[in-house]
Enzyme design. Structure first.
Site: not given
Length: 549
Positions: A521-522
């Site tokens: 998850d950036h």
């Protein structure tokens, strides 16, 4: 002491309001203005306060009941006769005492005595500033909706704005009829009692009547006759007047706070819902119908991105088809994966781990594994390596809180492993991986996989994961991009082992290389952390002695 039954006061015509909370119990002492129950209608949620102090001796309603104005709520034991009832009796007596007999109308002396200082002044147009009334709290509350626009005509009691505190949402009604001249607030403002909301232009009648005296009846026939002959303005239907331009709140929709709260719980953008209420207001039934239709496959729920649906295709028009229903697991997997893909900004990094030495060590343990009646696969090694890397990189072992403003760092290491079963893909969770030996992990993974295939997993067996591993090594492939199992922030994809020539500084040597793919998850994990994490896993797998450090 006496007993008083407290009833639902004027709640702005909200019939059939549901009791959603009881704020008191039998035996509680309540003070004046203390909340008794919370009602919720299709327009607002509101606390009903006590209009006098006392001790609760009986509660006449329960959660789920629907009430209207005048419905009995609780019975209070109060001090002897209240001042309010005494004042009411005195007021009734006063009204009876000023009833003027018909024959006294012609007596000028009586008339003069009755109407002195109370003669109605002619109607005048005046600007009226409407302010926030007593809302039961000195704290600032948020203005979440404006129900009128400049130029609208409102009748007394029509809703002007909607305020929301930490206890309730409430509509502020108009104190009189008139036209909205200007607005002094905007959606999102914080207001308190006395703050200016808007300005009305309306007819004001100047009447000087002492509050302690009853208002007399007009006795002089002449003024009455003139009033009857005066032209009367036609009644204005406020509902129809405002239907031409429906006022909307932020977000371009017209809905009450209760509906907005429900929409947030459902994860539905209200701009997708058509309103069937007055002036296009979205009511609970509209929202529930939308969700029902969405679950049936007609609409995307909670995406907030207005993604157009894939058009229906008649596959039978092109040849023979066999249509079979999806399993429950397949449906849940589809929903979860779609939700994660739409909400999580995915990044995937790839690497290869040299597991030549690991495979040699695993081969040496084959006899011992047979004695223990356990099959030692590469998975326990992967679990141990990931657990160590999660401990060394706490942000990889975290989750975003729902408010999007906080992050939860976990003090435990629970790792899920994807298992393909006849019913679909499931992800049982191995708890406290960092505290277990390779043999313990080998036994537990085998047991959970067997349970998964036999559909004997409990819900608890698939909850609480911090990180996931999806291994396709036995099926082949050189790489893939796994989808993060939100609210986890990362997942490791493992593909098929391949023997490749690797330069060792002097010559090429055959090495067993394991393809790895880390999706994350950036919003939580940046590229530097992702690269560091997957590099550490590769190093641990290449030299398992590092697991002892």
């Amino acid at each position: 002491m006496s007993r008083q039954t407290l009833k639902v006061p004027d709640i702005g015509g909200a019939e059939d309001s549901e009791v959603i909370e009881l704020c008191v119990q039998v035996g509680d002492r309540v003070e004046l203005e203390q909340g008794l129950i919370v009602l919720e209608s299709d327009k607002a949620s509101m606390e009903i306060p006590a209009d006098q102090a006392g001790v609760v001796v009986e509660i006449l309603v329960k959660e789920g009941d629907t009430l209207a104005e005048g419905a009995a709520i609780v019975v209070l034991e109060t001090e002897a006769a209240t001042e309010a009832s005494a004042a009411a009796e005195a007021s009734e007596g006063a009204e009876e005492s000023v009833e003027v007999a018909p024959e006294t109308v012609a007596e000028p002396a009586v008339i003069a005595e009755t109407v002195i200082d109370k003669e109605p002044a002619p109607d005048t147009t005046a600007e009226v500033i409407v302010s926030v009334p007593d809302i039961g709290t000195p704290d600032a509350v948020e203005l979440i909706e404006i129900c009128v626009a400049v130029g609208d005509h409102v009748d007394e009691g029509d809703s002007l704005v909607v305020l929301e505190s930490d206890k309730a949402s409430m509509e502020i009604p108009s104190p009189q009829s008139g036209e909205v001249l200007s607005l002094a607030v905007a959606v999102g403002d914080q207001v308190t009692e006395g703050d200016k909301l808007l300005v009305l232009v309306g007819n004001a009648v100047a009447v000087t009547v002492s509050p302690s005296e009853p208002e007399p009846k007009v006795a002089d026939p002449a003024p009455a006759e003139e009033a009857a002959k005066a032209p009367k303005s036609p009644p204005i239907n406020a509902q129809a007047e405002r239907s031409e331009a429906v006022p909307v709140a932020s977000g371009g929709v017209y809905a009450g706070p209760a509906v907005r709260k429900l929409a947030r719980e459902f994860g539905v953008g209200l701009e997708q819902v058509a309103g069937s209420g007055p002036r296009g207001r979205i009511v609970k039934e509209d929202l529930q119908g939308f969700v029902k239709s969405a679950l049936a496959g007609g609409t995307q729920v909670g995406t907030g991105s207005a993604i157009p649906p894939i058009p229906e295709v008649d596959f039978a028009a092109f040849g023979e088809v066999d249509i079979q229903p999806l399993t429950k697991v397949d449906k849940l997997t589809a929903v979860n994966m779609q939700r994660s893909w739409l909400n999580v900004p995915h990044v995937t990094q790839f690497d290869e781990a040299d597991i030549t030495e690991l495979e040699a060590f695993r081969a040496e343990l084959k006899a011992e594994a047979a004695q223990r009646e356990v099959k030692l696969t590469p998975l326990p090694f992967l679990l141990k390596a990931c657990a160590q890397a999660l401990r060394d990189n706490p942000r990889m072992n975290s989750s975003l809180i729902g408010d999007g403003e906080n992050i939860a760092f976990k003090g435990y290491v629970h790792i899920g492993m994807a298992v393909d079963t006849p019913a679909g893909l499931v992800v049982p969770v191995i708890r406290d991986v960092d505290k277990k030996s390779l043999w313990e992990l080998a036994a537990e993974t085998a047991e959970l996989a067997e349970k998964a295939r036999n559909r004997k997993l409990r819900p608890l067996d698939m909850q609480g994961g911090c990180f996931s591993i999806s291994s396709l090594g036995g099926l082949g492939g050189t790489g893939f991009t796994p989808i993060v199992n939100a609210p986890e922030v990362a997942i490791l994809g493992v593909s098929k082992l391949a023997v490749k020539p690797v330069w060792d500084g002097e010559a090429f040597a055959p090495r067993k290389m394991l393809p790895l793919a880390l999706s994350y998850d950036h919003r939580v994990v940046n590229g530097a952390l992702g690269g560091k994490f997957i590099t550490e896993i590769s190093a641990l797998l290449a030299d398992i002695r590092r697991l002892l450090l």
